[in-house]
Design a protein around this motif. Structure first.
Motif, PDB file in Angstrom:
ATOM      1  N   THR A 156       0.848  -1.188   0.000  1.00  0.00           N
ATOM      2  CA  THR A 156       0.000   0.000   0.000  1.00  0.00           C
ATOM      3  C   THR A 156       0.883   1.237   0.000  1.00  0.00           C
ATOM      4  N   GLY A 157       0.622   2.137  -0.934  1.00  0.00           N
ATOM      5  CA  GLY A 157       1.391   3.375  -1.018  1.00  0.00           C
ATOM      6  C   GLY A 157       0.465   4.569  -1.116  1.00  0.00           C
ATOM      7  N   LEU A 205       1.234   2.536  -9.672  1.00  0.00           N
ATOM      8  CA  LEU A 205       1.261   1.655  -8.506  1.00  0.00           C
ATOM      9  C   LEU A 205       0.093   0.671  -8.571  1.00  0.00           C
ATOM     10  N   GLN A 206      -1.105   1.193  -8.872  1.00  0.00           N
ATOM     11  CA  GLN A 206      -2.278   0.329  -8.941  1.00  0.00           C
ATOM     12  C   GLN A 206      -2.203  -0.619 -10.130  1.00  0.00           C
ATOM     13  N   LYS A 207      -1.744  -0.138 -11.277  1.00  0.00           N
ATOM     14  CA  LYS A 207      -1.635  -0.995 -12.460  1.00  0.00           C
ATOM     15  C   LYS A 207      -0.691  -2.173 -12.204  1.00  0.00           C
ATOM     16  N   LEU A 223      -8.184   6.746 -10.748  1.00  0.00           N
ATOM     17  CA  LEU A 223      -7.943   5.526  -9.979  1.00  0.00           C
ATOM     18  C   LEU A 223      -9.187   4.652  -9.963  1.00  0.00           C
ATOM     19  N   ASP A 224      -8.975   3.341  -9.835  1.00  0.00           N
ATOM     20  CA  ASP A 224     -10.078   2.382  -9.805  1.00  0.00           C
ATOM     21  C   ASP A 224     -10.427   2.086  -8.348  1.00  0.00           C
ATOM     22  N   PHE A 225     -11.654   2.409  -7.964  1.00  0.00           N
ATOM     23  CA  PHE A 225     -12.087   2.221  -6.582  1.00  0.00           C
ATOM     24  C   PHE A 225     -12.924   0.951  -6.404  1.00  0.00           C
ATOM     25  N   SER A 234      -8.158  -2.035  -4.682  1.00  0.00           N
ATOM     26  CA  SER A 234      -8.980  -0.854  -4.948  1.00  0.00           C
ATOM     27  C   SER A 234      -8.367   0.372  -4.286  1.00  0.00           C
ATOM     28  N   ALA A 235      -8.484   1.504  -4.965  1.00  0.00           N
ATOM     29  CA  ALA A 235      -7.958   2.750  -4.404  1.00  0.00           C
ATOM     30  C   ALA A 235      -8.836   3.237  -3.256  1.00  0.00           C
ATOM     31  N   GLN A 236      -8.239   4.055  -2.393  1.00  0.00           N
ATOM     32  CA  GLN A 236      -8.967   4.692  -1.302  1.00  0.00           C
ATOM     33  C   GLN A 236      -8.613   6.173  -1.263  1.00  0.00           C
ATOM     34  N   ILE A 237      -9.560   6.979  -0.800  1.00  0.00           N
ATOM     35  CA  ILE A 237      -9.288   8.383  -0.507  1.00  0.00           C
ATOM     36  C   ILE A 237      -9.494   8.581   0.995  1.00  0.00           C
ATOM     37  N   VAL A 238      -8.501   9.151   1.649  1.00  0.00           N
ATOM     38  CA  VAL A 238      -8.604   9.434   3.086  1.00  0.00           C
ATOM     39  C   VAL A 238      -8.335  10.915   3.321  1.00  0.00           C
ATOM     40  N   ASN A 239      -8.826  11.418   4.438  1.00  0.00           N
ATOM     41  CA  ASN A 239      -8.674  12.827   4.800  1.00  0.00           C
ATOM     42  C   ASN A 239      -7.983  12.887   6.159  1.00  0.00           C
ATOM     43  N   ASN A 240      -6.796  13.523   6.216  1.00  0.00           N
ATOM     44  CA  ASN A 240      -6.054  13.508   7.481  1.00  0.00           C
ATOM     45  C   ASN A 240      -6.708  14.341   8.584  1.00  0.00           C
ATOM     46  N   TYR A 241      -7.713  15.136   8.229  1.00  0.00           N
ATOM     47  CA  TYR A 241      -8.454  15.849   9.273  1.00  0.00           C
ATOM     48  C   TYR A 241      -9.166  14.861  10.193  1.00  0.00           C
ATOM     49  N   ASP A 242      -9.524  13.685   9.649  1.00  0.00           N
ATOM     50  CA  ASP A 242     -10.239  12.684  10.440  1.00  0.00           C
ATOM     51  C   ASP A 242      -9.434  12.218  11.646  1.00  0.00           C
TER      52      ASP A 242
END
Length: 428
Positions: free
Chosen positions: A31-32, A57-59, A108-110, A116-124
């Protein structure tokens, strides 16, 4: 998976790489992540370089995470900056975050299973992290000497640097630690100006939890002439079609130099090596056809915008630079029309003035405020030679009352000679 580093190397997309990174990627699915700070409500083409790192990376079978910086965006990254960035309100940050998330989903493919890709928010994970807890849990593991040695700090010390910016590398470092512990993320990637911030994260992981993490950066893209990449005369080239129209976006890539096109087609497209080398060979035989630039512009316009936007951009380009018809002109939406003719002289006249024009001579001289022709005599001479058209239709009878079908109900285009255009807008 073992081919990822080789793929990135031939594309010229590796600047720095931590020892052991290639071995880690060969060993197992890894995971990167790449971080994006929401300083604007759109990514620009400079951001596409780290986006393409995630794509590759995903490919290659690994798992990509795009981190949007709801927390780091409140601080401001000093890397590569000569002065501190203005603070953004929470409301504006959240608007920017949502806009960037939509754009990232195009690349990106989710929904592809285990990688599968992910989107995260560091405010969380920062929103409930107190200052005292932060300096106890994070600050004590990284020395001031270590932080001072970073280029992003050293380059700013003489001109002044706030404590807020000074601590940015710790905040970003903690992002990597959090992702490492909670998402098993072992790799951070970014532009080469991020190397100092990234290795602060690997160091924090090593010192705090005795973990192992890796880093890789891509070169900052510059044009062959040394000028900054990603800028046009109007400023940044954005991915948002409202900020940079698909036509202008397409033109940016189409107008690159041969040397830049050869570099950019490797970095910004997914075309395989054999295809790119074949395009280069074909281009070198007939450089004036701009085969490489067209392949680059077409590929990236479709991926950022759409196939339909590409067709419109090509059609719009032909209006200025090639053969086109009245139908082509009429098919353009208002935004594209204005984008294409942004740099040409524009004249505003009323609907009454247009209706009262007795003939094309009057219309193209007096009524249009002598912008197109300075006098009736000048207009008459050029009209007699057949060198003037309205909406791509040559004016055959200069003495007849002009019958003009307006574009978008409020414009018409005058062409004088081969290269001189004038856009006339009609007001009520």
């Amino acid at each position: 998976m073992s081919e990822l580093i080789k793929e990135l190397q031939w594309r010229g997309m590796i600047h720095d790489i931590m020892p052991g990174t290639e071995e880690q990627l060969d060993k197992e699915q890894t995971t990167g992540y790449v971080g994006f700070d929401p300083t604007a409500d759109s990514l620009h083409i400079g951001n596409l370089v780290p986006v393409m790192l995630l794509v590759h990376l995903q490919k290659a079978g690994h798992k990509p995470i795009a981190l949007v910086g709801g927390a780091t965006g409140m601080v401001g990254d000093p890397s590569g900056k000569s002065s501190e960035r203005p603070m953004l309100s929470e409301e504006l940050l959240n608007h920017n975050l949502e806009s960037q998330k939509k754009q990232l989903r195009k690349f990106l493919d989710f929904d592809c299973g285990e990688n599968s890709a992910q989107i995260v928010n560091n405010y969380d994970w920062f929103k409930n992290f107190s200052f005292l807890d932060f300096i106890r849990e994070v600050g004590k593991h990284i020395t001031v000497n270590y932080m001072m040695a970073k280029d992003s700090v050293k380059n700013r010390l003489e001109s002044g640097m706030s404590f807020t910016e000074f601590t940015y590398q710790l905040v970003q470092g903690y992002d990597f630690l959090h992702l490492n512990q909670n998402y098993d993320c072992k790799l951070q990637m970014g532009g080469s100006d991020q190397w100092g911030n990234i290795v602060t994260g690997t160091e924090l992981i090593r010192r705090k939890i005795q973990g192992e993490a890796f880093a890789m950066t891509a070169p900052l893209i510059r044009k062959a002439d040394g000028s900054k990449f990603g800028k046009s005369e109007g400023g940044n080239v954005w991915l948002d079609p409202k900020k940079t129209s698909p036509y202008k976006f397409y033109q940016f890539w189409l107008n690159t130099s041969d040397e830049d096109a050869s570099n950019f087609i490797r970095v910004f497209t997914l075309l395989p090596k054999e295809k790119i080398e074949a395009l280069e060979a074909e281009h070198n035989e007939a450089p004036h056809l701009r085969i490489l630039q067209k392949a680059l512009a077409e590929d990236i316009t479709v991926r950022v915008h759409s196939e339909e936007d590409l067709k419109t951009a090509i059609k719009a380009s032909n209006i200025l630079f090639g053969k086109s018809t009245t139908e082509d002109l009429e098919s353009l939406d208002e935004d594209t029309l204005l984008s294409v003719f942004e740099g040409v002289p524009q004249v505003q006249i009323s609907k009454t003035e247009l209706d009262q024009a007795e003939n094309s001579i009057d219309l193209l001289s007096v009524v249009t405020q002598e912008v197109i022709f300075k006098s009736k005599g000048e207009a008459r001479r050029m009209l007699q030679n057949g060198g003037v058209s309205i909406n791509k239709v040559k004016i055959e009878d200069m003495n007849a009352k002009p019958a003009i079908r307006l574009l978008q109900d409020k414009y018409f285009l005058v062409q004088k000679g081969r290269k001189n255009y004038y856009l006339i807008s009609i007001t009520e």
